[in-house]
Design an enzyme around this catalytic site. Structure first.
Site, short mmCIF file in Angstrom:
data_model
loop_
_atom_site.label_atom_id
_atom_site.label_comp_id
_atom_site.label_asym_id
_atom_site.label_seq_id
_atom_site.Cartn_x
_atom_site.Cartn_y
_atom_site.Cartn_z
N ILE A 164 0.83 -1.20 0.00
CA ILE A 164 0.00 0.00 0.00
C ILE A 164 0.86 1.25 0.00
O ILE A 164 1.84 1.34 0.73
CB ILE A 164 -0.89 0.03 1.26
N CYS A 165 0.48 2.23 -0.83
CA CYS A 165 1.16 3.53 -0.79
C CYS A 165 0.22 4.51 -0.10
O CYS A 165 -0.74 4.98 -0.69
CB CYS A 165 1.48 4.01 -2.19
N LEU A 166 0.48 4.75 1.18
CA LEU A 166 -0.35 5.69 1.94
C LEU A 166 0.56 6.41 2.94
O LEU A 166 1.28 5.77 3.71
CB LEU A 166 -1.47 4.93 2.68
#
Lengths: 145, 199
Positions: free
Chosen positions: B91-93
């Site tokens: 995940i890119c967060l």
């Protein structure tokens, strides 16, 4: 408390500097040079005071940063929890304050257990609750010294 | 596991169980091991998105240094989303990286992920192929994401056209997931997907 900013910074710095000088003269196979190249100016998360990390692995610049942080944290006011109903628990450890617990106050008036917030401030100079910079102005003047 | 980390997860776990989101079945949290270092999360696909009706499972690993460092979270359920790798589930967060704050909790992480599913950020992609489709062909992206939700997350919307194209490739001996990836990547053009698989 009560140290002047400059004094505490110098105190924190000198043992770090000495340690690095010693390592440079005694051995050449220390991993600190490659370590520096892996983190060229990127964000570095510092180990908390509780986690031991060899000083030799840090560049002089990093050591100065850590020393500045330590000095800066010491200048944030501390106290003991007085039973104030507004702040019931420390949001870092999620444990309820007990009257007499050592606490530290941030400029945004959020309070935390001293040991909890100090470990956080070594990583980030923002309030964990409201993300307010802890004291950007003071920090800037400190860094340009 | 460091004491403060386990203590906090214990408290957070209780907080999540009591939360209204759990009552509404929007999120769910389960313990995987006894020392509170690994958990399984579940989030319901947000309404009015291609993920609606799906149930997405997450792997949550709590580092020793929690809550000073963020939990490590990835999707175990395969998902078609610009900020989530369709291959690894990574995940890119920002809050799972440099914008993490010690006051955040597993509950707020799960809710942030649900918000990310509802509002992708294609300019900060984790999966470049998905992000490109999201920007250039939003309709195609929506149908593809809905199809993945149906197949992997139990979503209700079947897409007979997509299923048929996948069938054509599986008939040629291609694994169905590989067929789905190739077709999704090439906007469901059977010829280009076939070419990509066999060259």
């Amino acid at each position: 408390m009560g140290n002047c900013l400059k004094g505490s910074s110098t105190d924190d710095l000198s043992p770090l500097r000495n340690a690095e000088t010693t390592s440079e003269t005694t051995t050449s196979e220390q991993p600190w040079i490659p370590y520096r190249e892996v983190n060229p100016g990127g964000p570095i998360f510092y180990p908390s005071p509780g986690i031991s990390c060899s000083v030799n692995q840090l560049s002089e610049e990093d050591q100065v940063k850590i020393a500045k942080k330590l000095g800066f944290i010491q200048h944030l006011p501390t106290g003991t929890y007085d039973g104030c109903k507004k702040n019931r628990e420390c949001v870092i450890c999620m444990i309820e304050f007990i009257v007499g617990d050592p606490v530290r106050y941030l400029p945004c008036l959020h309070i935390y257990h001293k040991k909890c917030i100090d470990a956080w401030l070594m990583r980030s100079f923002t309030c964990p609750s409201c993300m307010e910079p802890v004291d950007a102005a003071l920090l800037t003047s400190y860094e340009t010294k | 596991m460091a004491n403060i980390a386990a203590q906090r997860i214990k408290r957070e776990f209780k907080e999540v169980i009591k939360s209204e989101e759990v009552a509404k079945c929007a999120i769910k949290l389960e313990l995987i091991d006894d020392n509170y270092s690994e958990l399984k999360g579940e989030i319901a696909g947000p309404p009015d998105t291609p993920y609606e009706g799906g149930n997405f499972v997450l792997e949550i690993k709590v580092p020793e240094t929690y809550p000073f460092n963020p939990p490590k979270v990835k999707f175990l359920t395969k998902i078609w989303h610009p900020n989530i790798s369709s291959v690894t589930g990574a995940i890119c967060l920002d809050i799972l990286k440099d914008q993490w704050a010690a006051a955040m909790t597993l509950r707020t992480v799960l809710l942030s992920l649900q918000a990310l599913m509802a509002a992708a950020e294609p300019d900060d992609p984790q999966d470049a192929v998905v992000a490109k489709q999201y920007k250039e062909n939003p309709e195609m992206f929506n149908s593809t994401a809905r199809h993945w939700t149906n197949v992997y997350a139990g979503g209700p919307n079947k897409n007979p056209d997509f299923d048929q194209k996948i069938q054509r490739l599986t008939d040629m001996g291609v694994m169905s997931h590989d067929a789905r990836v190739a077709l999704s990547t090439y906007n469901w053009e059977l010829e280009r997907a076939t070419e990509a698989i066999f060259t």
